[in-house]
Each structure stands twice: as C-alpha cells, then as structure tokens.
Design an enzyme around this catalytic site. Sequence first.
Site, mmCIF file in Angstrom:
data_model
loop_
_atom_site.group_PDB
_atom_site.id
_atom_site.type_symbol
_atom_site.label_atom_id
_atom_site.label_comp_id
_atom_site.label_asym_id
_atom_site.label_seq_id
_atom_site.Cartn_x
_atom_site.Cartn_y
_atom_site.Cartn_z
ATOM 1 N N LYS A 71 0.790 -1.235 0.000
ATOM 2 C CA LYS A 71 0.000 0.000 0.000
ATOM 3 C C LYS A 71 0.825 1.289 0.000
ATOM 4 C CE LYS A 71 -4.342 -0.660 2.111
ATOM 5 N NZ LYS A 71 -5.162 -0.725 3.320
ATOM 6 N N ASP A 107 -10.340 3.403 2.015
ATOM 7 C CA ASP A 107 -10.612 3.040 3.414
ATOM 8 C C ASP A 107 -11.377 4.152 4.130
ATOM 9 O OD1 ASP A 107 -9.401 0.561 3.274
ATOM 10 O OD2 ASP A 107 -7.439 1.309 3.906
ATOM 11 N N GLY A 250 -16.039 -3.866 11.935
ATOM 12 C CA GLY A 250 -15.399 -3.411 10.707
ATOM 13 C C GLY A 250 -15.848 -4.100 9.430
#
Length: 289
Positions: A71, A107, A250
């Site tokens: 990432k 995200d 989550g």
Amino acid sequence: MMISGKAKVCGIMAYPVEHSLSPMMHNFYAGQMGIDFAYVPFKVLEQSVGEAVRGAYVLNLAGMNVTVPHKQRVIPYLKELDEAAEAIGAVNTLVRVEGGYKGYNTDAPGLLRTMTEAGMEIEGRDCLLIGAGGAAKAAAFLLGSQGAASVIVLNRNPKRAGKLSEEMNRRFGRAFMTAMALADYGKVPDRPYLAVQTTSVGMDPDTGHAPVEDRGFYRNIPWAMEIIYTPAKTRFMSLVEEAGGRAVNGLDMLLYQGIEAFELWNPGRKVPEAVVSQAREMMRKELEK
Ligand code: ATR
C-alpha cells in the site's frame, strides 16, 4: 455472466493473495449488475511492485486493488494521487488515467459510509482514536475532514500518537488533535466520545483482550466504531455495549472500501442496495469459515 473481448479487467495485487475475498466480491457485483468485467488475483512480490504497475498498464487493466504489503510501496510508481491517499500515505485502489494510474485510498470513504449508515455523526463530536498505525491514519484523516470538534489519539507508543496528531493538525490547519499514552486513559476528560478502535488488540485468534480493560473508561463511549471484523464482536465492542453504548464492527468498512473501488472503476454505476445486502451476507459466511 460471460466475459467478452471488451471486458474491463481489474485485479488485486498482494502477497499473499490467496485469502482475498475481493475477486469473489467484485465479480459478484459485475454479474449482478450485468457489467462486462473481470477481476483476478495477482500474487506480487514486494520487490516487483513497480514492474507489476507497469505491466498492468501495458496489459490495459482498468484498475487494481493494492493491499498488504504494497500500500505504501506502490506510491512512487503512480501518475497521480488522490488527496485522501496522499494524506493517509497509503493507496489501496488504482484507476487507469492517461499514461499510468491514479492512486486512491477507499478506506476513509468506506469508513465514512459505515459510520453514516450506523448513524454515527462525526461533525462537532469529541472523538477518541485508539491506535496510531496505518488504519488509524485513515480514520484520523476522516475525522479531520468531517469536522470532528476534537480527537484524542491514545496509543501504546505515545510518540507515534504525537506524530500523527501533529501531522493532522498541520494538514487541517487547526489544533483539534492531541496525543496521549494509552496507559494514561484515566486522564481523558470526562465527557461523551465517539471512539474509533484501530489497533489489532482483540483480533482473532487473540479475542480475549481489549485495548483498555477498565470498565469505567467505557462509560464515556456512547458510540464506537471497531475496525476489526473477526471476531464479529470484539471484547472492545462488548465492553462498550455493557456500559450502555453502541458499537459497530469493521465488516461494513471492508465491504464498502471494495464497493467504493468498484464504483471508481465503473463511473456512473452504483451497486444497488439489494446487491450490497447479499454481498454482506456472502462476506459474513466466508469469514465464518
Ligand atoms: P495497522 O496498519 O493495522 O494500523 P500498524 O500500523 O502495525 O497496523 O498499527 C497497529 C496499531 O495497533 C498500533 O497503534 C499499535 O500500537 P503501537 O504503535 O504502540 O505499536 C497497536 N497495537 C498493536 N498491538 C498492541 C497491543 N498489544 N497493545 C496496544 N496497542 C497495540
């Protein structure tokens, strides 16, 4: 659903990649929505990220998801960077542009969608951010951009919390974030907080722990967002609920970060609510396996 010669092709690069649920999810959305689209897993070694990005471009891939451990490493190979990705310092989605890829981080939007649907308003709220790692950075950026009144970052390593709050205060041009050692949780001023739990404490298989064990701490947390999705209910969530608060796990963040990527690759298309519900059930079942 048949894949034609005109299909838009996307994929995920990760190492390992075998456990990713993304191929199943994206191909499901495309199938349900009648989009000529294919999504495949790519196992990419850390040292090969640059080659993989160039390779994807010459193979005419429309986009990619990028995950652990690429990432951050992928950033130098991109043509452009979205504001959230730049602020968070991590990219999980590539979208093809002229001459290369633009990097996004879905995200934060995925987390926003989860919290909005759960009725957790950020604007004007006093917040607690537990943790100061990669996931915390995405949450910190979201809290700042959505106008949180204040954020106390609690982290085991207080230096890391200090660094994160300084960086966000500078970015947003207001001193809304302060840092504290997690061990000093007792010094958090007594008032209601929206808490976001981003540490790995309590994650499978180590489910018996929460970042703070003291039940008194949880009396000030009427709303809590837990980033962990396995187990479905962490000890942190149970402690919040036992103190009378509401906690969300989550799973939706995982679901929505993927949907946000799918919608970036298919502009003008929104995954219908019925498909989202089916996808959530599929994911839940897969995670129980
Ligand atoms: P991620 O990208 O998932 O956020 P990370 O960057 O490694 O992963 O961050 C992990 C977070 O969990 C950090 O805030 C870490 O605290 P430190 O910065 O002090 O290491 C926190 N964490 C992990 N294990 C912990 C533990 N046993 N107790 C408290 N905090 C813990």
